[in-house]
Design a protein around this motif. Structure first.
Motif, short mmCIF file in Angstrom:
data_model
loop_
_atom_site.label_atom_id
_atom_site.label_comp_id
_atom_site.label_asym_id
_atom_site.label_seq_id
_atom_site.Cartn_x
_atom_site.Cartn_y
_atom_site.Cartn_z
N VAL A 372 0.85 -1.19 0.00
CA VAL A 372 0.00 0.00 0.00
C VAL A 372 0.88 1.24 0.00
CG1 VAL A 372 -1.83 1.23 1.23
CG2 VAL A 372 -1.75 -1.27 1.29
N GLU A 373 0.47 2.26 -0.74
CA GLU A 373 1.23 3.50 -0.78
C GLU A 373 1.08 4.25 0.54
OE1 GLU A 373 3.24 4.62 -3.06
OE2 GLU A 373 2.94 2.91 -4.38
N GLY A 374 2.15 4.96 0.92
CA GLY A 374 2.11 5.77 2.12
C GLY A 374 3.06 5.26 3.19
N SER A 375 3.28 6.12 4.20
CA SER A 375 4.14 5.72 5.32
C SER A 375 3.44 4.69 6.19
CB SER A 375 4.50 6.94 6.16
OG SER A 375 3.35 7.45 6.82
N HIS A 376 4.23 3.97 6.99
CA HIS A 376 3.61 2.94 7.83
C HIS A 376 2.70 3.56 8.89
CE1 HIS A 376 6.84 3.97 10.70
NE2 HIS A 376 6.10 3.38 11.61
N VAL A 377 2.94 4.84 9.26
CA VAL A 377 2.05 5.51 10.21
C VAL A 377 0.68 5.74 9.59
CG1 VAL A 377 1.71 7.61 11.56
CG2 VAL A 377 3.99 6.61 11.40
N THR A 378 0.67 6.29 8.37
CA THR A 378 -0.61 6.53 7.68
C THR A 378 -1.36 5.22 7.43
OG1 THR A 378 0.39 8.43 6.59
CG2 THR A 378 -1.65 7.58 5.65
N ILE A 379 -0.63 4.20 6.99
CA ILE A 379 -1.27 2.90 6.74
C ILE A 379 -1.82 2.33 8.04
CG2 ILE A 379 -0.88 0.54 5.93
CD1 ILE A 379 1.38 1.70 4.15
N GLY A 380 -1.05 2.42 9.13
CA GLY A 380 -1.52 1.90 10.42
C GLY A 380 -2.77 2.62 10.90
N VAL A 381 -2.84 3.94 10.72
CA VAL A 381 -4.04 4.69 11.11
C VAL A 381 -5.24 4.23 10.30
CG1 VAL A 381 -5.11 6.98 11.11
CG2 VAL A 381 -2.76 6.69 11.94
N ASP A 382 -5.05 4.04 8.99
CA ASP A 382 -6.16 3.58 8.15
C ASP A 382 -6.64 2.18 8.57
OD1 ASP A 382 -5.98 5.90 6.72
OD2 ASP A 382 -4.73 5.06 5.13
N ILE A 383 -5.70 1.30 8.91
CA ILE A 383 -6.09 -0.04 9.35
C ILE A 383 -6.87 0.03 10.65
CG2 ILE A 383 -5.18 -2.24 10.23
CD1 ILE A 383 -2.85 -1.91 8.25
N ALA A 384 -6.39 0.83 11.60
CA ALA A 384 -7.08 0.95 12.89
C ALA A 384 -8.48 1.52 12.72
CB ALA A 384 -6.26 1.83 13.84
N LYS A 385 -8.64 2.49 11.82
CA LYS A 385 -9.98 3.05 11.58
C LYS A 385 -10.87 2.02 10.90
CE LYS A 385 -8.62 7.92 11.21
NZ LYS A 385 -8.50 9.10 10.31
N LYS A 386 -10.30 1.25 9.98
CA LYS A 386 -11.09 0.25 9.24
C LYS A 386 -11.66 -0.79 10.19
CE LYS A 386 -10.67 -3.27 5.63
NZ LYS A 386 -9.76 -3.92 4.65
N TYR A 387 -10.87 -1.21 11.18
CA TYR A 387 -11.34 -2.26 12.10
C TYR A 387 -11.85 -1.71 13.42
CZ TYR A 387 -9.28 -5.44 8.73
OH TYR A 387 -9.00 -6.13 7.59
N LYS A 388 -12.28 -0.43 13.41
CA LYS A 388 -13.03 0.17 14.52
C LYS A 388 -12.26 0.17 15.83
CE LYS A 388 -16.56 0.34 11.68
NZ LYS A 388 -16.56 1.39 10.73
N GLU A 389 -10.96 0.49 15.78
CA GLU A 389 -10.21 0.66 17.02
C GLU A 389 -10.61 1.99 17.66
OE1 GLU A 389 -8.20 -1.32 18.68
OE2 GLU A 389 -8.43 -2.93 17.24
N SER A 390 -10.33 2.14 18.96
CA SER A 390 -10.73 3.34 19.68
C SER A 390 -9.93 4.55 19.23
CB SER A 390 -10.55 3.13 21.20
OG SER A 390 -9.18 2.97 21.50
N ASP A 391 -10.47 5.73 19.51
CA ASP A 391 -9.78 6.97 19.13
C ASP A 391 -8.43 7.09 19.83
OD1 ASP A 391 -11.89 7.64 17.52
OD2 ASP A 391 -12.88 8.89 19.03
N ALA A 392 -8.34 6.59 21.08
CA ALA A 392 -7.07 6.67 21.81
C ALA A 392 -5.99 5.83 21.12
CB ALA A 392 -7.26 6.20 23.25
N VAL A 393 -6.34 4.65 20.64
CA VAL A 393 -5.37 3.79 19.95
C VAL A 393 -4.98 4.42 18.61
CG1 VAL A 393 -5.05 1.53 18.89
CG2 VAL A 393 -6.20 1.70 21.09
#
Length: 514
Positions: A372-393
């Motif tokens: 996937v294009e992008g930094s691992h931080v951006t990709i990680g944020v997208d993954i966490a949002k996709k699987y409904k992780e909490s805002d704190a995480v």
């Protein structure tokens, strides 16, 4: 006539006479009963009429009593309502009187205020006139205009404020650093003592040992068909060079590289190397790697005690077993960060489970950053949002490399734990080319400020020693300059741990005695 006939006639007459007499007696009895029934009916009717008259009188009496009672109750309620109305009228009358009094008072205050405003305007005009006269007099006495006097005062104040600010910054930094270092050493030392992990020793290129050099030819195959099949099925490059009894497997995807390594080992052990067998072994190796990925993800979840993760995220964690960063295994690094963040959170009274969950998932983007294009931080944020992780995480993942300012204690703990895990001795290794580039960039950033004579990176890039020009940078300005250089290094460079910014100012005077 015969006697017999007369007897029959007599018998008939007697029977008729007997019947007539009996019927007459029954008629008289019926008439008596009818008379008695009429008398009984009249008697009962009279009794019913008397009883009805009696009940009628009783009903009229009860009705009169009920009417009297209702009238009394109505008069009482009406009296109470009138009393309430009278009270409300009195209250309204009092409010009207109070309102009239307040209106009169407000009118008087308004008049007084208008008078005071007029007096204030007159006084303001008088003050402005006096101020203007005083300014003209001061200009004549001092020989400076207003603008010149302002510039003179500002210059003096700036010098004094710069000196005081530098002293205050030094004092506050020393005090905060002393207290923070003391508390941080205690917390970090306790966390590291309770979380012991191995040093990094993995490499990013897989090497497959061969029993002999003849195996290289069998792996290449006739006209290279075997090696082409392996490279096509695995997506990896096989490097067959002069290295004795070894083949190097190269790929940007660590999972593919592991599949290729396992498939080669199976083919070498089996001895039968041809395209059909290669396809079979690659499929088998792929199944084994998928099983290992699932097991490693479940192991990470079990070790950290993080519950409720989506199965896809668990598999992504398992993929990080084959991912390294500066020689450090990313999955082990994530587990270590989770433990350290959780331990520090328990010491500080923060949410332990959220800290451990964010620590485990902070580098989840590295599991698919080659897809996937992008930094691992951006990709990680997208993954966490996709699987409904909490805002704190999500915020902790986004802030762990300083892309955004951490707003929660969990984000700060994850950022700190990530730095501890990456900067501890033996955690990471860096190739010489990247190492030299990082040191050169560090020196270049430090020299970009005015007043810098030279800069030298020392202590393997963990300290930058900067020489300033004494005629351009004062002692007080050095404190502020050091902070500016540190901020620019944080913004532009990527480095493990921390870098000490050390400024030196030296003044030399040379004179000869003759």
């Amino acid at each position: 006539m015969p006697k017999f006939v007369w007897l029959l006639i007599g018998f008939a007459l007697g029977a008729a006479l007997f019947y007539f007499i009996g019927h007459s007696m029954k008629y008289r009895d019926s008439e008596g009963k009818i008379v008695d029934a009429d008398e009984e009916a009249k008697r009962r009717i009279n009794e019913a009429i008397k009883e009805a008259e009696s009940k009628k009188k009783e009903a009229l009496l009860e009705a009169k009593e009920e009417i009297h009672k209702n009238r009394t109750e109505f008069e009482r309620e009406e009296k109470e309502r009138r009393a309430d109305l009278q009270k409300q009228e009195n209250r309204l009358r009092q409010k009207e009187e109070n309102l009239d009094r307040k209106t009169d008072s407000l009118e008087k205050k308004t008049e007084n205020l208008n008078k005071k405003l007029a007096d204030a305007d007159a006084q303001r005009e008088e003050i402005n006139r006096l101020k203007k006269a005083e300014v003209e007099m001061l200009e004549k006495i001092s020989g400076y205009t207003v603008e010149e006097a302002k510039a003179y005062l500002i210059a003096n104040v700036e010098d004094e404020v710069t000196h005081e600010l530098a002293l205050k910054v030094k004092e506050l930094e020393a005090q905060a650093k002393e207290e923070a270092d003391r508390n941080a050493r205690e917390i970090v030392a306790l966390a590291i003592q309770r979380c012991a992990v191995d040093h990094a020793s993995e490499i990013t290129v897989s090497v497959v040992p061969l029993p002999n050099d003849e195996m290289k030819g069998r792996i290449i195959g006739r006209e290279g068909r075997n090696i082409r099949s392996i490279e096509t099925l695995t997506g990896c490059d096989l490097i067959i060079d002069d290295t004795p009894e070894a083949i190097t497997v190269s790929s940007f995807d660590p999972v593919r590289r592991e599949v290729a390594r396992l498939a080669l080992e199976k083919l070498i052990a089996d001895g039968r190397i041809h395209p059909a067998r290669i396809e079979e072994m690659v499929a088998k190796a792929q199944r084994e790697v998928n099983a290992v990925i699932k097991q490693e993800g479940e192991r990470a979840v079990f070790e950290t005690g993080v519950q409720g993760l989506h199965p896809d995220i668990v598999r992504m964690l398992g993929r990080m077993k084959y991912r390294t960063s500066y020689g450090q295994n990313v999955l082990n690094h994530s587990i270590e960060v989770s433990h350290i963040a959780g331990l520090m959170a328990s010491e500080l009274g923060a949410d332990v489970m959220t800290a451990k969950r964010a620590g485990l998932l902070h580098d989840i983007g590295k599991s698919i950053d080659h897809e996937v294009e992008g930094s691992h931080v951006t990709i990680g944020v997208d993954i966490a949002k996709k699987y409904k992780e909490s805002d704190a995480v999500i915020h902790a993942i986004q802030a762990h490399h300083g892309d955004v300012e951490p707003r929660t204690i969990v984000a700060v703990l994850v950022q700190t734990a990530d730095a501890i895990s990456a900067a501890r001795p033996g955690a990471r290794r860096e190739n010489i080319e990247n190492y030299v580039k990082r040191l050169e960039k560090l020196e270049e950033v430090s020299r970009s400020f005015p007043g810098i004579d030279n800069a030298y990176a020392i202590q393997a890039g963990r300290e930058i020693r900067i020489m300033v020009k004494p005629d351009q940078v004062s002692e007080d300005q050095m404190v502020l300059l050091a902070r500016d250089i540190a901020k620019k290094i944080e913004a532009e460079l990527t480095y493990p741990g921390q870098i000490k910014v050390h400024l030196l100012r030296e003044t030399k005077t040379v004179e000869y005695a003759k």
